[in-house]
Write an enzyme that holds these catalytic residues in place. Structure first.
Site, mmCIF file in Angstrom:
data_model
loop_
_atom_site.group_PDB
_atom_site.id
_atom_site.type_symbol
_atom_site.label_atom_id
_atom_site.label_comp_id
_atom_site.label_asym_id
_atom_site.label_seq_id
_atom_site.Cartn_x
_atom_site.Cartn_y
_atom_site.Cartn_z
ATOM 1 N N TYR A 1 -15.370 16.702 -48.838
ATOM 2 C CA TYR A 1 -14.489 15.629 -48.389
ATOM 3 C C TYR A 1 -15.161 14.790 -47.308
ATOM 4 O O TYR A 1 -15.195 13.558 -47.391
ATOM 5 C CB TYR A 1 -13.169 16.214 -47.872
ATOM 6 N N SER B 1 -12.404 9.583 -41.761
ATOM 7 C CA SER B 1 -11.924 10.853 -41.227
ATOM 8 C C SER B 1 -12.873 11.408 -40.178
ATOM 9 O O SER B 1 -14.090 11.165 -40.234
ATOM 10 C CB SER B 1 -11.796 11.873 -42.371
ATOM 11 N N GLY C 1 0.671 10.892 -54.444
ATOM 12 C CA GLY C 1 1.744 10.022 -53.988
ATOM 13 C C GLY C 1 3.010 10.269 -54.788
ATOM 14 O O GLY C 1 2.978 10.807 -55.899
#
Length: 306
Positions: A145, A121, A37
């Site tokens: 992931y 996801s 971020g």
């Protein structure tokens, strides 16, 4: 309403902040470790008394608990999301996506949060057995992931059933839009504008693309649905061949860059097209006819930056 957004200085999170701040009834707490971020994503809110930034990490339970105190709604977006990075740094992926999610759920239960919205996801499905992929498709992730998101979803289910914590799970496709810098679309746009080669691994892939504003709209709308026990695919529903995407970027940038094919990477799913009927029905969200409709807008934005 006081709202916590983990990962709120990130790509999707900062766009969510932009939308929430338009409604005067929201007080927004942003929790971000700034590893991916960026403060510049939320800098235009720094003088807004309804927006607070906390430099903290979801991997530390104390940081999460302190940031969440007094909140009624939690958007859990903080994650390590890059597939190849999850292969290279599997420990970081697990700690951020699994332990981080557990910490959020644990704190939300302890503080009796009214609702948690978790961004999962399409990578949870792995290589699909059939297309399009609906939400009942077996979860068989192909990379760390995806595996971390499967584990996080299981913890969401446990907290829903055991502790009656209201949780909404959104399974996002490949999100694109302004402020994304590290995934394939921004990398290719930058390279095309600079005259560098576009590296294509494999070339057979078909990916599902969704504009960031549609994702933000889904995040907002899902909070009004009570007792949502099953995940919702958030995407376009019609996959885009990776070579079509690359050629479209070259066309929009008027680039002389070349496409360079490299061997496929084993961790990447070859073809993904989600079924999005639940998104259409429950959230009344309807994607545009062309998944690449907003690509010219993004190219224009990158021209102004470079």
């Amino acid at each position: 309403m006081k709202v916590l957004i983990t990962g709120g200085a990130g790509f999707i999170g900062s766009h969510l902040v932009d939308r929430l701040v338009q409604s005067p009834e929201y007080e927004i707490i942003i929790l971000d470790n700034l590893l991916r971020g960026r403060l510049e994503h939320i800098a235009h809110h720094r003088h807004n008394p309804r927006v607070s930034f906390v430099h903290g990490d979801v991997r530390r339970y104390g940081d999460v608990l302190d940031a969440m105190r007094g909140c009624q709604l939690v958007y859990h977006l903080a994650a390590q999301t890059r597939i190849m990075a999850s292969v290279a740094r599997v420990d970081t992926c697990f700690e951020t996506n699994v332990i981080g999610t557990f910490n959020v759920l644990k704190a939300a239960h302890h503080l009796e949060i009214s609702k948690v919205v978790f961004t999962s996801s399409g990578e949870v499905y792995g290589e699909p057995r059939h297309l399009p992929v609906d939400e009942t498709h077996p979860l068989k992730s192909k990379n760390p992931y995806g595996a971390s998101k499967v584990a996080a979803e299981v913890y969401c289910q446990v907290f829903q059933e055991t502790h009656h914590l209201p949780i909404a799970v959104l399974r996002l496709s490949h999100v694109y839009g302004p402020r994304d810098t590290e995934r394939v679309i921004p990398v290719w746009i930058r390279n095309a504008l600079r005259g560098k080669d576009l590296i294509v691994f494999g070339g057979e892939q078909v990916i599902d693309l969704v504009w960031v504003d549609q994702v933000v709209e889904a995040l907002l709308r899902v909070t009004s649905i009570p007792n949502l026990s099953d995940p919702i695919n958030i995407g376009h529903g019609k996959g885009v061949p990776i070579l079509r995407l690359a050629r479209r970027i070259l066309e929009l940038t008027n680039s002389t860059s070349q496409l360079v094919l490299q061997p496929p990477r084993a961790a990447e799913v070859v073809r993904y097209e989600p079924r999005v009927e639940r998104m259409r029905t429950l959230l009344n969200l309807h994607p545009p006819e062309d998944a690449l409709e907003y690509l010219p807008t993004l190219v224009t934005a990158w021209r102004e930056i470079l």
